[in-house]
Structure formats: structure tokens, C-alpha cells
Design an enzyme around this catalytic site. Structure first.
Site, PDB file in Angstrom:
ATOM      1  N   CYS A 172     113.777  71.750 -61.435  1.00  0.00           N
ATOM      2  CA  CYS A 172     113.356  70.255 -62.394  1.00  0.00           C
ATOM      3  C   CYS A 172     114.583  70.044 -62.342  1.00  0.00           C
ATOM      4  O   CYS A 172     116.041  70.051 -62.325  1.00  0.00           O
ATOM      5  CB  CYS A 172     111.758  70.274 -62.911  1.00  0.00           C
ATOM      6  SG  CYS A 172     110.869  70.902 -62.643  1.00  0.00           S
ATOM      7  N   LEU A 205     109.992  69.090 -59.591  1.00  0.00           N
ATOM      8  CA  LEU A 205     109.906  69.288 -57.967  1.00  0.00           C
ATOM      9  C   LEU A 205     108.741  70.137 -58.199  1.00  0.00           C
ATOM     10  O   LEU A 205     108.920  71.180 -59.362  1.00  0.00           O
ATOM     11  CB  LEU A 205     111.561  70.620 -57.347  1.00  0.00           C
ATOM     12  CG  LEU A 205     111.130  70.849 -55.830  1.00  0.00           C
ATOM     13  CD1 LEU A 205     110.946  70.290 -55.231  1.00  0.00           C
ATOM     14  CD2 LEU A 205     112.108  71.653 -56.065  1.00  0.00           C
ATOM     15  N   SER A 206     107.722  70.137 -57.330  1.00  0.00           N
ATOM     16  CA  SER A 206     106.263  70.842 -58.204  1.00  0.00           C
ATOM     17  C   SER A 206     106.510  71.906 -57.590  1.00  0.00           C
ATOM     18  O   SER A 206     106.695  72.280 -55.940  1.00  0.00           O
ATOM     19  CB  SER A 206     105.865  69.575 -57.646  1.00  0.00           C
ATOM     20  OG  SER A 206     105.126  68.830 -58.524  1.00  0.00           O
ATOM     21  N   ASN A 247     113.946  73.237 -66.780  1.00  0.00           N
ATOM     22  CA  ASN A 247     114.310  73.714 -65.404  1.00  0.00           C
ATOM     23  C   ASN A 247     114.742  75.082 -65.271  1.00  0.00           C
ATOM     24  O   ASN A 247     115.091  75.570 -65.776  1.00  0.00           O
ATOM     25  CB  ASN A 247     115.938  72.684 -65.133  1.00  0.00           C
ATOM     26  CG  ASN A 247     116.182  73.114 -63.542  1.00  0.00           C
ATOM     27  OD1 ASN A 247     114.979  73.729 -62.429  1.00  0.00           O
ATOM     28  ND2 ASN A 247     117.589  72.870 -63.978  1.00  0.00           N
ATOM     29  N   GLY A 248     113.878  75.710 -64.708  1.00  0.00           N
ATOM     30  CA  GLY A 248     114.057  76.573 -63.908  1.00  0.00           C
ATOM     31  C   GLY A 248     112.418  77.257 -63.474  1.00  0.00           C
ATOM     32  O   GLY A 248     111.489  76.953 -63.119  1.00  0.00           O
ATOM     33  N   ASP A 300     104.581  77.468 -66.714  1.00  0.00           N
ATOM     34  CA  ASP A 300     105.691  78.042 -67.552  1.00  0.00           C
ATOM     35  C   ASP A 300     106.197  77.376 -68.817  1.00  0.00           C
ATOM     36  O   ASP A 300     106.078  78.166 -69.389  1.00  0.00           O
ATOM     37  CB  ASP A 300     106.848  79.111 -66.788  1.00  0.00           C
ATOM     38  CG  ASP A 300     107.709  78.196 -66.179  1.00  0.00           C
ATOM     39  OD1 ASP A 300     106.762  77.714 -65.816  1.00  0.00           O
ATOM     40  OD2 ASP A 300     108.456  78.667 -65.378  1.00  0.00           O
ATOM     41  N   VAL A 338     123.096  79.945 -40.597  1.00  0.00           N
ATOM     42  CA  VAL A 338     123.682  78.962 -40.829  1.00  0.00           C
ATOM     43  C   VAL A 338     125.017  79.795 -40.249  1.00  0.00           C
ATOM     44  O   VAL A 338     125.429  81.235 -40.830  1.00  0.00           O
ATOM     45  CB  VAL A 338     124.275  78.021 -41.294  1.00  0.00           C
ATOM     46  CG1 VAL A 338     122.982  77.323 -41.679  1.00  0.00           C
ATOM     47  CG2 VAL A 338     124.959  78.083 -43.159  1.00  0.00           C
ATOM     48  N   GLY A 347     120.662  86.031 -52.173  1.00  0.00           N
ATOM     49  CA  GLY A 347     121.295  88.005 -52.456  1.00  0.00           C
ATOM     50  C   GLY A 347     122.366  87.617 -53.128  1.00  0.00           C
ATOM     51  O   GLY A 347     122.732  88.565 -53.664  1.00  0.00           O
TER      52      GLY A 347
END
Length: 613
Positions: free
Chosen positions: A2, A46-47, A70-71, A95, A279, A353
Site C-alpha cells: 500500500c 492494494l488488497s 505498507n508491506g 498483519d 522482458v 530474486g
């Protein structure tokens, strides 16, 4: 994943809406607010977890504390169980609430228990204090400023620009280091008065007395231990795969990025997601899509891919600089933007990664040339004497070898990008931006903490504090969130680092390759061609494009703008551009670094109120 923003003052609280709208890309699913006489808090969602619950700003049981966060906390269920046993009552499955109750129970010590990526603030109404923190490695951004009697903070700097108390000025100290590091490395950002909260740090802001205290809670350190190689290989594989299991907690589909390299291949081979995303560029030798598709086919996974052409690349540069907040000259930021855009069409969460090279010694710069290793066997005073003789001489074949061979690692290593040296930077800058601060002045406090360690450990240590948070993780967060996508990095995990920091350097750089012990662990999961592949990064054909008339003219146009002379010697910029265009010299990285700074400046200081990204 978020975004949040907020400010503290006794003035009106209506500006929070515009600040929150500026970061809508970080959370298009929902927006919400908390206001009282002292603070305004905004949140974009952002769910990902607890889709119906978990709405923020969130309060505790008696409404005395409010959090925006956020996280992702991957071990939140274990912490929640502990808190329930201590009498805490939960109303959601998120969380977020675990952090809030954890702070009630443990205060700042809750940070020691968290495993994940995070940036958050908790407003204590009773005491009129704000507590904020950023995760251990800097995966999530956090910015703050104190201007005109208003303390303000946000997930992205652009949010702060919409507050009427914000004073928008360029930080003149930031430009010279940027020309060396290719990114912003100072605590004070390119916006004067705006600061980054460092990774592994928390702050307490006492509104009553306008006092900000910042403390470190997590220290990155390497502690090599003598250990059995084969057992270590097994431990690495076990630890990384368990971390991947933690990182897939989600109530929405999870995909993965996949290049031709070992790190993303390792993650994908274990995870086996439904879809991978890749890409490349429509130039020979600049396209890793076929390798990514081959591995996906072997694993029976769908690979969605895209090729980027030069027009696509150049048309996106101003968007990339806008979303990055500060100028970033890492060429891979642009393809990462396209990769995130591609993935966001199918998933909300992707694994990648990042972090493997810093933790396990993966950069080619960690493995010195064989000839240079032999040369270093000469006594240092001899090599230094030769260096002092050749340094003032005009460029000649072998000069760089002799200069580097007569220097200590502390004298020249700043990370995996070294663009302009101190003299070159001052030479290209206008007088107003020249200064006597060297890149060695900036890196010295960090090198001082690893005195007596071997060179590989020193380089890793520096990269963990500079390259990783200021470049790699910044572009990972900003380019994914620009496309409303959550990016997770399971190799860059607190538990993985706990093991990685014990690995001796001879297990990292060995058998003529880098991150040797990680390759052996990866060999349990991926085909030989992949785990033996040398690191390439995101190859971008910028050297060729700057020699094509169309793109040469695009760069030339901004080099000739009136505002450019405020920062640089225009004649020298144009000379450099022409030398490259006519193939007399290869200046592509220098030109790119200069160009994107000017694009960034124009976006934020000239066109900001006229256009949107």
C-alpha cells in the site's frame, strides 16, 4: 502492499486528500483517512491479505492508537498467537493489526520480532507522539520533512509536494554524489529538507516539543565462520526454500519474474507459480526472454513475455523518473517498469530474486581479474608509487589497471555503478554545484566499520548499505508500485541473511565464479546451464541508441535547454554527446546519468504543475 501519507500541525486537515491522491498507484483498491486536531493520516490500499478486513488507518481496542502501514509481515500468525496468549483481542485477520498490538505490548522491541518488509507509523493520541519504522534492509520506502511548522511523512516524496507548507527546492549537495553512484545516496534527498528514514531504523516524533529522535534497531554485519561446505549448501537450500514458502502468503494469485539468471530461476524452480513474466530488447545479445521461456517450458509453467524497442524505452523515461521520486540512472529501472506493467495484467503479487548478489557475493566486481590478483602480490608501497606516477598522465592502455592495482578497495569501490570520479564530476558541474566532498568521504564511515576484513566482505558490506537500498530496492518498489503490483524478494530475508552472514568469502568467490555456494544450492533445483550462468543484469542497448540520430537528438535537445546550464557546463555535455555519437569514445553511462537527471528535474520543477505522469 500500500501507500500512506500524513502530517501533524494545528492547521486544517483537508490537504491530506491531495497528498493521498498523488500515490493512488500504490493502492487503487481503497482510500481512507483518520483526522483529529493534531494529525491527518491518509492511506491507499492494494488488497492482498484479509481482503474484506484489514482496512486502514486502523485503531486499537480503545482507539488510543492509530496505524498506517505498507508491506507484508510473513510471520504475523506466530506473533499474533503470542499476543492472543497475552490477552490481546483481534478484530481482523490482517498483519497490520499484529504490528499495532505488538507495539502496545513490546513498544519498539516489536521490530525485533517482525520478519518481512515494512514501513509504518503509529499515532499515540494520548501522548501526542508518532512512532515510525522502516524494515531491516530498506525494501519499503519512508520519507519525512519538517517545514513551516508541519511534520509530514509519506511512502513517496511526490505526496509531500501537495502540502502547502512544503518548500520545493533542489538539494545542491545531492547532485555530485549522484554523478558517481548513479543514484541518491545521502540521507537528505534531492528535495532539500526531505529525508529518508534509513533501513533498520525507527523514529519517535514528540509533537508537544517538536522533537524527532531516530534510533537504529538492526545492524547489518558479516560474521564468517569455519563450517563444512556440503552441510552449508544444504542449509542454504533449506533456508531459502522455507523463506519462499513464507513469502507466498496471499489471498490473491502470486506470480514470479524470470530472467536468464540464477537468482530468479532458483525462486521459480522451487515455487513453480502458474505464470512467470519476462522482458527483453529487440536487439541481438540484449534479450534474455528465450532463456526464461526455455526454463518455464522445462518446468511446465506459462511464461508471458514482451520485447521492448527503443521508442518504447525513451517514451517511458519521464514516467520512470516521476515514479522513482529522485533521479535514478540504473538502466534496468526502465525494463523493470515494463516488466511490472506486464505482470500486473495477470497478478497482484510477484516474487523476484533481488538480494542474492549482496548476500552471497554475486557481483563480478567481487572477483578480481587474475592478472590484477598477481599484480597485487607486489608490495603495496611499490604499487602505490607506480599509481602516483601514472595518475596525472593522459589516458593510455593499462592506466586504469595500474591505478586500481595501487589503490586500496576503500579508495575506489562505491558499488556496482561508478560513473564519474570526483574530478570528472566537478569538471562537468556548474560552479554552484561543485564542492570538495568526495565519494570517499561518503563511504569512509562504512569502511571504518569493517576494518581488517577481506575485500569481498568490505564490498558486500558497502553494497548492503548503499547499492541495495538506494538503487536495487528503490527501483524494485517504485517500478512495481507504479503498476499497482506487490514485489516480494524471498532471498533478501532476515533468516536467510542470518545464515548468509556466516559464509566465508572463499565459499562465495571460488572455481572462477561468484556466489559459488549459492550456485551449488541452486543446482538442487535448476538445470546446469542456469546455475552456472554468469550474472548479466538487465542488458540495455543504450550504447547503440545514443549513436542513432533520433535518440541522439532527443538527448541533445535537453542538453541545450536553458535550465541545463544551471547545473552543468553545457559545452562539455555536448562535446561528450558528440564524441559518443561519432563513435570516438564510449560515454553512454555518463550521458545516461546526466540525461535522466535533467529529465527528472524537468518533470518535477518545470512541468510538475502542468502535466501528470
Amino acid at each position: 502492499m500500500c501507500g500512506f501519507c500524513g502530517y501533524i500541525n494545528k492547521k486544517d486537515k483537508d490537504q491530506i486528500k491531495k497528498m493521498n491522491d498523488a500515490i493512488v498507484h500504490r493502492g487503487p483498491d481503497d482510500e481512507s483517512y483518520y483526522k483529529d486536531e493534531n494529525i491527518a493520516m491518509g492511506f491507499r490500499r492494494l488488497s492482498i491479505i484479509d481482503l474484506k478486513g484489514g482496512r486502514q488507518p486502523m485503531t486499537n481496542e480503545d482507539d488510543t492508537m492509530v496505524i498506517t502501514y505498507n508491506g507484508e509481515i510473513y510471520n504475523f500468525k506466530e506473533i499474533k498467537e503470542d499476543l492472543i496468549n497475552k490477552g490481546h483481542i483481534f478484530k481482523t485477520s490482517s498483519d497490520t493489526e499484529v504490528i499495532l498490538h505488538g507495539y502496545e505490548e513490546y513498544k519498539e522491541k516489536i521490530l525485533d520480532k517482525l520478519r518481512g518488509m515494512f514501513a509504518f507509523v503509529i499515532w499515540d493520541k494520548k501522548n501526542e507522539t508518532l512512532f515510525g519504522a522502516r524494515d531491516h534492509f530498506g525494501q519499503k520506502p519512508f520519507y519525512y520533512a519538517n517545514m513551516n511548522g508541519t511534520f509530514m511523512y509519506a511512502s513517496e516524496i511526490k505526496s509531500l509536494l501537495y502540502h502547502s507548507d512544503f518548500i520545493k527546492e533542489v538539494n545542491e549537495k545531492a547532485l555530485k554524489p549522484y554523478l558517481t553512484f548513479q543514484t541518491s545516496v545521502l540521507d537528505e534527498t534531492f528535495f532539500k529538507g526531505v529525508y529518508k528514514l534509513r533501513p533498520g531504523h525507527y523514529f519517535k516524533y514528540d509533537y508537544k516539543i517538536n522533537r524527532l529522535q531516530i534510533e537504529e534497531y538492526y545492524n547489518i554485519n558479516f560474521k564468517p565462520m569455519v563450517q563444512d561446505f556440503d552441510k552449508l549448501v544444504d542449509k542454504i537450500d533449506d533456508t531459502i526454500t522455507k523463506s519462499i514458502d513464507y513469502h507466498i502468503i496471499s489471498d490473491v494469485p502470486v506470480g514470479a519474474y524470470l530472467s536468464g539468471g540464477i537468482d530468479s530461476s532458483y525462486v521459480v524452480s522451487y515455487l513453480k507459480p502458474d505464470k512467470t513474466f519476462s522482458v527483453g530488447f529487440d536487439y541481438k545479445d540484449f534479450n534474455e526472454v528465450p532463456m526464461a521461456k526455455d526454463l518455464s517450458d522445462i518446468l511446465g509453467i506459462q511464461n508471458k513475455n514482451e520485447l521492448i524497442n527503443a521508442d518504447d524505452f525513451f517514451e517511458s523515461i519521464d514516467k520512470v523518473q516521476y515514479y522513482a521520486d529522485e533521479p535514478t540512472a540504473n538502466l534496468s529501472a526502465v525494463p523493470l517498469y515494463f516488466l511490472s506493467k506486464l505482470a500486473s495484467k495477470d497478478v497482484k503479487v510477484v516474487l523476484s530474486g533481488e538480494g542474492a548478489d549482496e548476500l552471497f557475493g554475486g557481483y563480478t566486481s567481487y572477483d578480481e581479474d587474475k592478472t590484477l590478483k598477481k599484480y597485487r602480490k607486489l608490495p603495496f608501497f611499490i604499487r602505490k608509487f607506480i599509481k602516483n606516477i601514472v595518475s596525472p598522465l593522459p589516458s593510455f592502455h593499462g592506466k586504469n589497471f595500474l591505478t586500481k592495482g595501487g589503490s586500496k578497495i576503500e579508495d575506489y569501490y562505491v558499488g556496482n555503478a561508478f560513473i564519474f570520479d570526483n574530478k570528472e564530476a566537478n569538471n562537468i558541474l556548474s560552479p554552484a554545484y561543485q564542492n570538495d566532498i568526495t565519494y570517499q568521504d561518503i563511504t569512509k564511515p562504512y569502511y571504518d566499520k569493517v576494518k581488517g576484513r577481506d575485500d569481498v566482505t568490505k564490498m558486500q558490506y558497502l553494497d548492503m548499505y548503499f547499492w541495495l537500498p538506494n538503487d536495487i530496492l528503490l527501483k524494485a518498489d517504485k517500478m512495481s508500485m507504479a503498476n499497482s503490483l506487490e514485489l516480494r524478494v524471498p532471498i533478501l530475508d532476515k533468516e536467510v541473511f542470518k545464515l548468509a552472514k556466516t559464509i566465508p568469502s572463499e565459499y562465495k568467490i571460488s572455481h572462477n565464479t561468484t556466489k559459488y555456494v549459492l550456485r551449488k544450492a541452486a543446482s538442487k533445483r535448476i538445470p546446469e546451464d542456469w546455475y552456472k550462468r554468469r550474472k548479466k543484469g538487465f542488458p540495455v542497448p543504450i550504447i547503440k541508441w545514443f549513436r542513432e540520430e533520433k535518440y541522439y537528438n532527443i538527448v541533445k535537445e535537453i542538453f541545450e535547454e536553458d535550465f541545463t546550464k544551471d547545473f552543468f557546463d553545457q559545452k562539455k555535455l555536448l562535446k561528450m554527446l558528440n564524441e559518443h555519437y561519432k563513435s570516438k569514445k564510449n560515454h553512454c553511462r555518463k550521458l545516461w546519468t546526466l540525461y535522466v537527471f535533467l529529465v527528472w528535474y524537468k518533470k518535477f520543477f518545470i512541468d510538475f504543475n502542468k502535466t501528470e505522469a
